[in-house]
Every structure is written in structure tokens, then in C-alpha cells.
Design an enzyme around this catalytic site. Structure first.
Site, PDB file in Angstrom:
ATOM      1  N   ILE A  43      14.510  10.143 -56.618  1.00  0.00           N
ATOM      2  CA  ILE A  43      15.191   9.090 -57.376  1.00  0.00           C
ATOM      3  C   ILE A  43      16.695   9.131 -57.170  1.00  0.00           C
ATOM      4  CG2 ILE A  43      13.409   8.864 -59.139  1.00  0.00           C
ATOM      5  CD1 ILE A  43      15.102  10.693 -60.911  1.00  0.00           C
ATOM      6  N   GLN A  45      19.972  10.857 -54.277  1.00  0.00           N
ATOM      7  CA  GLN A  45      20.453  11.837 -53.305  1.00  0.00           C
ATOM      8  C   GLN A  45      21.962  11.856 -53.349  1.00  0.00           C
ATOM      9  OE1 GLN A  45      18.971  11.531 -49.321  1.00  0.00           O
ATOM     10  NE2 GLN A  45      20.460  12.963 -48.479  1.00  0.00           N
ATOM     11  N   GLY A  46      22.514  13.054 -53.463  1.00  0.00           N
ATOM     12  CA  GLY A  46      23.955  13.203 -53.469  1.00  0.00           C
ATOM     13  C   GLY A  46      24.439  13.763 -52.156  1.00  0.00           C
ATOM     14  N   GLY A  47      25.653  14.286 -52.178  1.00  0.00           N
ATOM     15  CA  GLY A  47      26.242  14.802 -50.960  1.00  0.00           C
ATOM     16  C   GLY A  47      25.643  16.114 -50.522  1.00  0.00           C
ATOM     17  N   PHE A  48      24.907  16.792 -51.402  1.00  0.00           N
ATOM     18  CA  PHE A  48      24.385  18.108 -51.039  1.00  0.00           C
ATOM     19  C   PHE A  48      22.982  18.359 -51.552  1.00  0.00           C
ATOM     20  CE2 PHE A  48      27.085  18.332 -54.807  1.00  0.00           C
ATOM     21  CZ  PHE A  48      26.163  18.691 -55.761  1.00  0.00           C
ATOM     22  N   GLY A  49      22.428  17.497 -52.382  1.00  0.00           N
ATOM     23  CA  GLY A  49      21.121  17.766 -52.946  1.00  0.00           C
ATOM     24  C   GLY A  49      20.370  16.490 -53.264  1.00  0.00           C
ATOM     25  N   CYS A  50      19.139  16.666 -53.714  1.00  0.00           N
ATOM     26  CA  CYS A  50      18.279  15.548 -54.071  1.00  0.00           C
ATOM     27  C   CYS A  50      17.738  15.745 -55.478  1.00  0.00           C
ATOM     28  CB  CYS A  50      17.113  15.438 -53.084  1.00  0.00           C
ATOM     29  SG  CYS A  50      17.620  15.104 -51.382  1.00  0.00           S
ATOM     30  N   ILE A  51      17.339  14.643 -56.086  1.00  0.00           N
ATOM     31  CA  ILE A  51      16.724  14.673 -57.408  1.00  0.00           C
ATOM     32  C   ILE A  51      15.385  13.960 -57.316  1.00  0.00           C
ATOM     33  CG2 ILE A  51      16.946  14.017 -59.833  1.00  0.00           C
ATOM     34  CD1 ILE A  51      19.948  14.058 -59.499  1.00  0.00           C
ATOM     35  N   ASP A 177      34.545  18.192 -69.308  1.00  0.00           N
ATOM     36  CA  ASP A 177      34.548  16.899 -68.612  1.00  0.00           C
ATOM     37  C   ASP A 177      33.733  15.857 -69.375  1.00  0.00           C
ATOM     38  OD1 ASP A 177      35.446  15.274 -66.552  1.00  0.00           O
ATOM     39  OD2 ASP A 177      33.722  15.688 -65.277  1.00  0.00           O
TER      40      ASP A 177
END
Length: 396
Positions: A43, A45-51, A177
Site C-alpha cells: 500500500i 513505497q518510500g525511499g527505502f522501504g515498503c508498507i 515532530d
């Protein structure tokens, strides 16, 4: 709302990280407690991983209504590792349930940690973590709602965020943050809000010993520049008062639609100096942000209370909640647990009605935006640049 990038002039950015390869739906992973989890559709994808969607292993496939998500990244990357340390120390389901019970809360907006481990695939090692699934982030709803939340909504949100902050502070961490894009609605209950993204979480009080106040020029302006605390602007490690200050800026923006320093976010020193100036005169800050009648006196009182806190001082959270509860009473409302996210008004200040199309988009995003948890490449790369620096200071 971009964070201040870690790579300032004359300093190198983070080393390039390996990307996680895609796993097929139905793949089984086993956590450290030998519990098996089945992956569903990706669902995000980032710069280094997936979800991925995820559920406990069974003969059934993982459907679109899966209750959990799994974050996966190559094991030699760092962003997930820093976040995982917080979850392991402070977000076990039994810890959260005990707090809810002893503090007589209806819920607590901290994602539950369900497991983690390492998974080998094609000769490569991947780190993973399973947490709750969520819906839309508040930033999307805020923007779809003409960049205004009602006074009641702001106070309701802030009461729940104070509950969250008290919990994580009592477990030796600060968040650092807080902002709308890091606040996600429950997947099934739009009146529940959860604080996510603990990549900047800092263990300010390991083993009960508070970190000392120390300004470090190399760490100036950590966090998201428009919201971050004056301490962070000065290169001081995050503390409890900083989290509360950040929440104050969020409240003002959500209700008024802007912060006075938003016209020059590229100059963090300007932002810092503006915050210092307004801290000395909270009334002028309120006049600037709320030129109309019916100023939210409770927010001014909240800011006045927070600015008196010492760096190592434990806040009186109930006193702050009482201030916000008085604000609800002043507008003829009460803490009923309803967020009313589609209502836009502040006394005599009313925003333009939100178009039906935009309302529909916001509602649809509640059902489909789990990818808000670090899924866009741009957001993830910005977070990575900050975390590469932060990771070194998170307590192992």
C-alpha cells in the site's frame, strides 16, 4: 510541510540506502516471538522501504480490511530501527491497555506494536515491524477543509494529543515532530486520532536521568521548521516542554490557518527569532493570528503556561487539559470525544464552505491513505535526511 534538511551548507547528506524489494501477497514472515504473519497487498513505497497490509497467518488471504500493516526495509538501513526502539520500549499493547485503564481513558492515540523481526529473501536480510493500520492523516483533511478546523475540533484534538504526550513522556520519550501529517485517524473510528512517525523520538530521560540542557550548533533547527520548538532551533535535544510548545503552534495554525513566520520558512533563523519575539509577548501573537473578535483565550493561556516550564521540569498535564476544557466550555461545548472535522468556524471567523467534491475526496482518503505513514518518496527522503542525523543520538 518539509522538515529542515539535515544536510546544511558544507555538510554531506546521508549515504544512499538500499531499497526493499517487493514481496508477494501471501508471503509469510515470522517475528521474534515465533508468531507468523501473512502479507497482503503493498500500500506504499518510500525511499527505502515498503508498507504492506498484514494479518496473522491463516488459510485465508489478507483482504483489504486487514487490521495491521507491516513496514519492511533492508536490515542495514536505519530509519525503521530508530522507530522500532520506541515501539519496543513504549508501545506494547499491554502497556497501552494498562495506561488506558489506570487513567480512565476511552482510548490512547499511540499505535500498538504487534511484533518485529528479520526476514531473509533471496540471500538478503530485511527488518520488519507490525503495527496498527490507520486511515487518513489530518493534513489532507485540513487542506481539503479550506485550511481551517473549528475551535471545538482543535480543542478536542489537542486534549487527545496531551493524553498521548503524557504517556510517551512518562515512558522516557519525547516525539519532537508533532504536526497534522503525523496525526492519523483510526481506520474504523474517525473520532480517534493517533500520533505516528517516531523517527525523531528521543529518549530524553534514560533510566530516570534527564538529559542536560546543551546547545549544539550542529543540531540547530531539527524537526519541521514552522512548528519546531525554540530549544530545537537552538540545537538543544528535545524535551517535554518542546513537545508542548510544538502542539501550541499546531493549535494556532489549525484554528487561524497560518503562523506569522510561514512567509519565510527557508530562513530558520528568522523563524526562530520570530518565535522568541512572540514568546515574550503572547498577546501580540494572538492579535496577529486572530485579528477578529472571539480570540481563543484558552490557547493564549496554554502558551503562557508552557513558556514558563523549565527544560527538565515535568509538566502539569491535567492543568493544561483543564485550560483547554475551559475553552470548550466558553463556546458552549464539552469534551464529547467528537472531532467534527468537517465544521469550519471560529466565532465570527468563518471559512468558505468546502466544495462537495473536496469533501468527498477527504472522506475517501480516510479509507485509502494508509500510505500516509511514510509512503511517498519525497516525504520519506526528507525524513531520511533528518533521521540519519537523529539516529546517532537515539538511545540504543
Amino acid at each position: 510541510m518539509p522538515r529542515v534538511k539535515a544536510a546544511q551548507a558544507g555538510r554531506q547528506g546521508p549515504a544512499k540506502r538500499r531499497l526493499a524489494e517487493h514481496f508477494a501477497a501471501g508471503e509469510i514472515i515470522t517475528d521474534m516471538n515465533k508468531k507468523e504473519w501473512k502479507l497482503g497487498s503493498p500500500i506504499g513505497q518510500g525511499g527505502f522501504g515498503c508498507i504492506y497490509l498484514a494479518d496473522m497467518n491463516s488459510s485465508k488471504s489478507v483482504g483489504n480490511d486487514a487490521p495491521c500493516v507491516v513496514k519492511v526495509e533492508p536490515s542495514d538501513n536505519g530509519p525503521l530501527f530508530t522507530e522500532l526502539k520506541f515501539y519496543q520500549r513504549a508501545a506494547k499493547p499491554e502497556q497501552i491497555q494498562k495506561w488506558i485503564r489506570t487513567h480512565k481513558l476511552k482510548y490512547l492515540g499511540v499505535p500498538k506494536y504487534w511484533g518485529s523481526g528479520l526476514h531473509d529473501k533471496n540471500g538478503k536480510s530485511y527488518r520488519f515491524m507490525i503495527i496498527d493500520r490507520f486511515g487518513s492523516d489530518l493534513q489532507k483533511i485540513y487542506e481539503a477543509n479550506a485550511k481551517r478546523f473549528s475551535r471545538k475540533t482543535v480543542l478536542q484534538l489537542s486534549l487527545r494529543i496531551l493524553d498521548i504526550l503524557e504517556y510517551i513522556h512518562e515512558h522516557e520519550y519525547v516525539h519532537g515532530d508533532i504536526k497534522a501529517s503525523n496525526l492519523l485517524l483510526s481506520y474504523k473510528n474517525p473520532d480517534q486520532v493517533y500520533l505516528v512517525d517516531y523517527g525523531l523520538a528521543y529518549r530524553y530521560c534514560p533510566e530516570g536521568t534527564h538529559k542536560e540542557y546543551k546547545e549544539d550548533p550542529k543540531r540547530c533547527h531539527d524537526g519541521t521548521v514552522e512548528f519546531t520548538s525554540i530549544d530545537a532551533h537552538n540545537g538543544v535535544a528535545p524535551s517535554r516542554r518542546g513537545d508542548l510548545e510544538i502542539l501550541g503552534y499546531c493549535m494556532i495554525q489549525w484554528l487561524s490557518g497560518h503562523l506569522p513566520w510561514e512567509d519565510n520558512l527557508k530562513d530558520p533563523n528568522y523563524v526562530r527569532d520570530s518565535k522568541i519575539r512572540y514568546r515574550e509577548n503572547i498577546a501580540s501573537l494572538m492579535d496577529k493570528c486572530f485579528p477578529e473578535k472571539n480570540k481563543p483565550d484558552e490557547i493564549a493561556k496554554y502558551m503562557e503556561t508552557v513558556k514558563l516550564l523549565d527544560y527538565v521540569e515535568k509538566p502539569l498535564y491535567q492543568k493544561l487539559r483543564d485550560i483547554l476544557l475551559q475553552g470548550l466550555k466558553a463556546i458552549g461545548s464539552k469534551d464529547d470525544g467528537k472531532l467534527d472535522l468537517t465544521v469550519v468556524e471560529n466565532g465570527s471567523l468563518k471559512a468558505k464552505p468546502v466544495a462537495k467534491k473536496r469533501k468527498k475526496e477527504a472522506e475517501e482518503s480516510v479509507e485509502s491513505s494508509v500510505e500516509d505513514m511514510e509512503c511517498s518518496d519525497k516525504q520519506t527522503e526528507e525524513a531520511t535526511q533528518t533521521r540519519s542525523k537523529t539516529r546517532k543520538r537515539v538511545q540504543k
